[in-house]
Write a protein that holds these residues in place. Structure first.
Motif, PDB file in Angstrom:
ATOM      1  N   SER A  73      -1.823   4.748   3.371  1.00  0.00           N
ATOM      2  CA  SER A  73      -2.456   3.581   3.977  1.00  0.00           C
ATOM      3  C   SER A  73      -1.587   2.918   5.027  1.00  0.00           C
ATOM      4  O   SER A  73      -1.975   1.923   5.622  1.00  0.00           O
ATOM      5  CB  SER A  73      -2.801   2.540   2.887  1.00  0.00           C
ATOM      6  OG  SER A  73      -3.778   3.045   2.005  1.00  0.00           O
ATOM      7  N   THR A  80       0.836  -1.203   0.000  1.00  0.00           N
ATOM      8  CA  THR A  80       0.000   0.000   0.000  1.00  0.00           C
ATOM      9  C   THR A  80       0.869   1.250   0.000  1.00  0.00           C
ATOM     10  O   THR A  80       2.061   1.203   0.296  1.00  0.00           O
ATOM     11  CB  THR A  80      -0.930   0.040   1.230  1.00  0.00           C
ATOM     12  OG1 THR A  80      -0.144   0.105   2.433  1.00  0.00           O
ATOM     13  CG2 THR A  80      -1.819  -1.195   1.284  1.00  0.00           C
ATOM     14  N   ASN A  81       0.237   2.365  -0.323  1.00  0.00           N
ATOM     15  CA  ASN A  81       0.969   3.631  -0.384  1.00  0.00           C
ATOM     16  C   ASN A  81       1.119   4.235   1.007  1.00  0.00           C
ATOM     17  O   ASN A  81       0.603   3.722   1.990  1.00  0.00           O
ATOM     18  CB  ASN A  81       0.274   4.610  -1.336  1.00  0.00           C
ATOM     19  CG  ASN A  81      -1.183   4.841  -0.944  1.00  0.00           C
ATOM     20  OD1 ASN A  81      -1.534   4.801   0.229  1.00  0.00           O
ATOM     21  ND2 ASN A  81      -2.031   5.077  -1.932  1.00  0.00           N
ATOM     22  N   ASP A 112      -8.025   0.398   0.838  1.00  0.00           N
ATOM     23  CA  ASP A 112      -9.433   0.107   0.562  1.00  0.00           C
ATOM     24  C   ASP A 112      -9.685  -0.184  -0.908  1.00  0.00           C
ATOM     25  O   ASP A 112     -10.834  -0.198  -1.361  1.00  0.00           O
ATOM     26  CB  ASP A 112     -10.326   1.261   1.038  1.00  0.00           C
ATOM     27  CG  ASP A 112      -9.935   2.597   0.432  1.00  0.00           C
ATOM     28  OD1 ASP A 112      -8.936   2.639  -0.319  1.00  0.00           O
ATOM     29  OD2 ASP A 112     -10.616   3.597   0.719  1.00  0.00           O
ATOM     30  N   SER A 113      -8.623  -0.431  -1.688  1.00  0.00           N
ATOM     31  CA  SER A 113      -8.775  -0.738  -3.110  1.00  0.00           C
ATOM     32  C   SER A 113      -8.878  -2.244  -3.311  1.00  0.00           C
ATOM     33  O   SER A 113      -8.311  -3.031  -2.546  1.00  0.00           O
ATOM     34  CB  SER A 113      -7.589  -0.196  -3.904  1.00  0.00           C
ATOM     35  OG  SER A 113      -6.393  -0.872  -3.545  1.00  0.00           O
ATOM     36  N   TRP A 114      -9.593  -2.638  -4.351  1.00  0.00           N
ATOM     37  CA  TRP A 114      -9.740  -4.063  -4.625  1.00  0.00           C
ATOM     38  C   TRP A 114      -8.405  -4.690  -5.011  1.00  0.00           C
ATOM     39  O   TRP A 114      -8.199  -5.888  -4.789  1.00  0.00           O
ATOM     40  CB  TRP A 114     -10.766  -4.291  -5.731  1.00  0.00           C
ATOM     41  CG  TRP A 114     -10.358  -3.758  -7.084  1.00  0.00           C
ATOM     42  CD1 TRP A 114     -10.616  -2.533  -7.599  1.00  0.00           C
ATOM     43  CD2 TRP A 114      -9.585  -4.460  -8.061  1.00  0.00           C
ATOM     44  NE1 TRP A 114     -10.060  -2.402  -8.845  1.00  0.00           N
ATOM     45  CE2 TRP A 114      -9.432  -3.572  -9.163  1.00  0.00           C
ATOM     46  CE3 TRP A 114      -9.015  -5.729  -8.128  1.00  0.00           C
ATOM     47  CZ2 TRP A 114      -8.718  -3.929 -10.302  1.00  0.00           C
ATOM     48  CZ3 TRP A 114      -8.310  -6.092  -9.266  1.00  0.00           C
ATOM     49  CH2 TRP A 114      -8.172  -5.193 -10.332  1.00  0.00           C
ATOM     50  N   GLN A 115      -7.499  -3.887  -5.571  1.00  0.00           N
ATOM     51  CA  GLN A 115      -6.198  -4.442  -5.966  1.00  0.00           C
ATOM     52  C   GLN A 115      -5.429  -4.966  -4.753  1.00  0.00           C
ATOM     53  O   GLN A 115      -4.835  -6.053  -4.792  1.00  0.00           O
ATOM     54  CB  GLN A 115      -5.362  -3.384  -6.690  1.00  0.00           C
ATOM     55  CG  GLN A 115      -5.903  -2.969  -8.042  1.00  0.00           C
ATOM     56  CD  GLN A 115      -6.693  -1.684  -7.949  1.00  0.00           C
ATOM     57  OE1 GLN A 115      -7.322  -1.415  -6.922  1.00  0.00           O
ATOM     58  NE2 GLN A 115      -6.679  -0.880  -9.008  1.00  0.00           N
ATOM     59  N   PHE A 116      -5.419  -4.173  -3.662  1.00  0.00           N
ATOM     60  CA  PHE A 116      -4.675  -4.613  -2.480  1.00  0.00           C
ATOM     61  C   PHE A 116      -5.241  -5.903  -1.927  1.00  0.00           C
ATOM     62  O   PHE A 116      -4.504  -6.859  -1.650  1.00  0.00           O
ATOM     63  CB  PHE A 116      -4.692  -3.538  -1.394  1.00  0.00           C
ATOM     64  CG  PHE A 116      -4.236  -4.060  -0.063  1.00  0.00           C
ATOM     65  CD1 PHE A 116      -2.889  -4.310   0.173  1.00  0.00           C
ATOM     66  CD2 PHE A 116      -5.151  -4.355   0.951  1.00  0.00           C
ATOM     67  CE1 PHE A 116      -2.457  -4.830   1.393  1.00  0.00           C
ATOM     68  CE2 PHE A 116      -4.728  -4.872   2.163  1.00  0.00           C
ATOM     69  CZ  PHE A 116      -3.380  -5.104   2.382  1.00  0.00           C
ATOM     70  N   TRP A 117      -6.555  -5.939  -1.722  1.00  0.00           N
ATOM     71  CA  TRP A 117      -7.159  -7.122  -1.116  1.00  0.00           C
ATOM     72  C   TRP A 117      -7.007  -8.334  -2.024  1.00  0.00           C
ATOM     73  O   TRP A 117      -6.826  -9.463  -1.537  1.00  0.00           O
ATOM     74  CB  TRP A 117      -8.626  -6.849  -0.803  1.00  0.00           C
ATOM     75  CG  TRP A 117      -8.766  -5.824   0.272  1.00  0.00           C
ATOM     76  CD1 TRP A 117      -8.976  -4.486   0.108  1.00  0.00           C
ATOM     77  CD2 TRP A 117      -8.645  -6.047   1.678  1.00  0.00           C
ATOM     78  NE1 TRP A 117      -9.016  -3.850   1.325  1.00  0.00           N
ATOM     79  CE2 TRP A 117      -8.819  -4.784   2.305  1.00  0.00           C
ATOM     80  CE3 TRP A 117      -8.430  -7.164   2.469  1.00  0.00           C
ATOM     81  CZ2 TRP A 117      -8.763  -4.625   3.682  1.00  0.00           C
ATOM     82  CZ3 TRP A 117      -8.381  -7.015   3.847  1.00  0.00           C
ATOM     83  CH2 TRP A 117      -8.550  -5.764   4.436  1.00  0.00           C
ATOM     84  N   SER A 118      -7.046  -8.146  -3.337  1.00  0.00           N
ATOM     85  CA  SER A 118      -6.850  -9.259  -4.275  1.00  0.00           C
ATOM     86  C   SER A 118      -5.428  -9.803  -4.176  1.00  0.00           C
ATOM     87  O   SER A 118      -5.213 -11.024  -4.185  1.00  0.00           O
ATOM     88  CB  SER A 118      -7.141  -8.801  -5.705  1.00  0.00           C
ATOM     89  OG  SER A 118      -8.473  -8.368  -5.839  1.00  0.00           O
ATOM     90  N   PHE A 143      -0.976   0.918  -3.950  1.00  0.00           N
ATOM     91  CA  PHE A 143      -2.431   0.905  -3.808  1.00  0.00           C
ATOM     92  C   PHE A 143      -2.897   1.463  -2.464  1.00  0.00           C
ATOM     93  O   PHE A 143      -2.186   1.416  -1.465  1.00  0.00           O
ATOM     94  CB  PHE A 143      -2.941  -0.529  -3.965  1.00  0.00           C
ATOM     95  CG  PHE A 143      -2.507  -1.178  -5.242  1.00  0.00           C
ATOM     96  CD1 PHE A 143      -2.981  -0.731  -6.465  1.00  0.00           C
ATOM     97  CD2 PHE A 143      -1.610  -2.228  -5.220  1.00  0.00           C
ATOM     98  CE1 PHE A 143      -2.571  -1.325  -7.640  1.00  0.00           C
ATOM     99  CE2 PHE A 143      -1.194  -2.830  -6.393  1.00  0.00           C
ATOM    100  CZ  PHE A 143      -1.672  -2.377  -7.611  1.00  0.00           C
ATOM    101  N   ASN A 144      -4.124   1.971  -2.439  1.00  0.00           N
ATOM    102  CA  ASN A 144      -4.792   2.286  -1.184  1.00  0.00           C
ATOM    103  C   ASN A 144      -5.288   0.986  -0.560  1.00  0.00           C
ATOM    104  O   ASN A 144      -5.650   0.031  -1.273  1.00  0.00           O
ATOM    105  CB  ASN A 144      -5.980   3.221  -1.412  1.00  0.00           C
ATOM    106  CG  ASN A 144      -5.534   4.611  -1.791  1.00  0.00           C
ATOM    107  OD1 ASN A 144      -4.562   5.128  -1.253  1.00  0.00           O
ATOM    108  ND2 ASN A 144      -6.240   5.218  -2.736  1.00  0.00           N
TER     109      ASN A 144
END
Length: 457
Positions: free
Chosen positions: A54, A50-51, A419-425, A416-417
């Motif tokens: 975050s 994350t950035n 709360d972004s789907w990219q991070f959680w994925s 990524f933030n």
């Protein structure tokens, strides 16, 4: 759905290459340990993927973040279950491991040697990760990670167990001296000696937990008062020259001894699911009640509440923790104050109670698939190779970080933030890669003897 087998049953038998005795394994504990590993991996994935916006600040005695946004805040707070859970499970594991090894003929000296080797292994691994921190941050820094605290406390916890063995006959003799009957009921005397031992441990736990609060300076002293390197290493988190003390071992020793106490209490009922479910429910409810008693007034037991903004006029007890739900849960972790200890250990016991409540199967096939995944899926495999998981997952998410930095440059603002789907994925993708790796390692580890170095991982 298949019936519960060696992997799905809540109680397993280890297979030793050179030992005929097959101690029964309580799989619930492996599942719980795996659950803690997943939570901890979330914190490290945040660190690497994350950035800057975050990145979670540490809840220390000199800086405490003000939580406002739900997803970033909860993704940090939920990971607080991991560190106390690790320390607790290590203490509990000392009891289970030591008792099982005594049954197969290990002597006291061999146990002591094992405690020292295993503790030193964790300390060496902390040094290994320190090297990577120096490379990654491009500065000379020596952090004391959770591995350092666990290594020191494993040795101390093992010594406490051995002292308990040596001192128990004296406790029995002490109880016999207070028995007025000519005929001594040895079973009653032994039970009273166990109560005395447990009370002594509970007193030590309480003193260590309260000591975390009493020994902590005011936040304004940080950076102005030279507390000395020894204090930072042992009991006070913070930066001191090139030392970055995150997990001083004495801050977390109370959790380990609490695990030892819990192990003594539950050892004879280790495979009784109903007993353990009810006990964990009671302990969880008790600790959460203590948390409310400590937190609502906001005074003793909460380290440096002045770190938070002043509450609006009319706030109950003028307590800054009562300004929002997130702040109410935002306890100081470094060092763990009484609010942190009671809240997150209370929640850990409720999670344990939940796992003990899971039936082996039901009459609903869909629910059975979910149960099978929960008790014999990734959590079980992560928990049965916990230290291996810790080492591999850290490098995996760090490797992902290097890939993205090579693609987008070294400006962390491009990541990524949370709360972004990219991070959680990416976090879940990393866990998916780790799962088959841990299955293979756990299978390899089970093929080794009870004194194999490979079983440390």
């Amino acid at each position: 759905m298949d019936q519960p087998n060696e992997r799905t049953s809540l109680i397993q038998a280890n297979s030793y290459a050179d030992v005929n005795i097959r101690p029964r394994r309580v799989v619930v504990l492996d599942v719980f340990r795996g659950f803690l590993m997943v939570l901890q991996s979330l914190d490290h994935a945040r660190l690497f993927l994350t950035n800057n916006k975050s990145q979670a600040e540490h809840e220390t005695w000199y800086i405490q973040p003000v939580y406002k946004d739900l997803i970033p805040s909860m993704s940090r707070l939920v990971t607080h279950l991991a560190a106390p859970g690790f320390a607790f499970m290590m203490g509990f594991g000392i009891i289970l491991f030591s008792e099982s090894r005594l049954r197969i003929g290990w002597k006291i000296n061999k146990l002591l040697k094992h405690y020292i080797i295993r503790g030193l292994t964790l300390i060496i691994l902390n040094a290994y990760f320190s090297i990577f921190a120096i490379i990654y941050l491009n500065e000379i820094i020596f952090p004391t990670s959770v591995l350092f605290a666990l290594g020191i406390n494993f040795i101390i916890g093992g010594l406490i167990f051995l002292v308990g063995i040596k001192s128990f006959p004296y406790l029995i003799r002490f109880q016999k001296n207070f028995t007025s009957n000519y005929i001594v009921d040895h079973e009653i005397v032994e039970k009273k000696a166990e109560y005395m031992r447990n009370i002594i441990l509970l007193i030590i736990i309480s003193l260590l937990a309260i000591g975390n609060v009493l020994q902590t300076p005011k936040s304004i002293e940080y950076g102005k008062v030279d507390f000395g390197w020894w204090r930072y290493i042992l009991i006070l988190p913070g930066e001191y020259k090139s030392l970055y003390s995150v997990y001083p071992p004495l801050n977390w020793l109370s959790f380990t001894i609490f695990g030892i106490l819990y192990g003594y209490i539950t050892l004879k009922q280790a495979h009784n699911k109903r007993y353990n479910r009810n006990l964990n429910l009671k302990i969880g409810a008790f600790l959460l009640t203590l948390f409310l008693i400590i937190r609502i007034p906001g005074k003793f037991g909460n380290i440096n509440p002045e770190l938070l903004p002043s509450p609006p006029p009319g706030t109950l007890f003028n307590n800054p923790y009562l300004t929002s739900t997130l702040q109410f849960l935002n306890a100081i972790k470094y060092p763990p104050d009484l609010s942190f200890i009671t809240l997150y250990m209370g929640l850990n016991h409720l999670v344990l109670a939940f796992f003990y409540s899971i039936p082996s199967s039901t009459s609903y096939s869909t629910l059975n698939y979910f149960i099978d995944f929960l008790i014999s899926g990734p959590l079980l495999d992560f928990g049965q190779s916990a230290l291996f998981f810790y080492i591999i997952h850290y490098h995996l998410y760090q490797f992902m970080n290097l890939i993205f930095e090579s693609l987008f440059g070294y400006n962390r603002g491009t990541l990524f933030n949370i709360d972004s789907w990219q991070f959680w994925s990416l976090w879940i993708f990393g866990l998916a890669l780790l799962w088959p790796t841990c299955i293979k390692y756990a299978k390899f580890k089970r093929s080794k003897g009870p004194d194999s170095l490979w079983r440390f991982f």
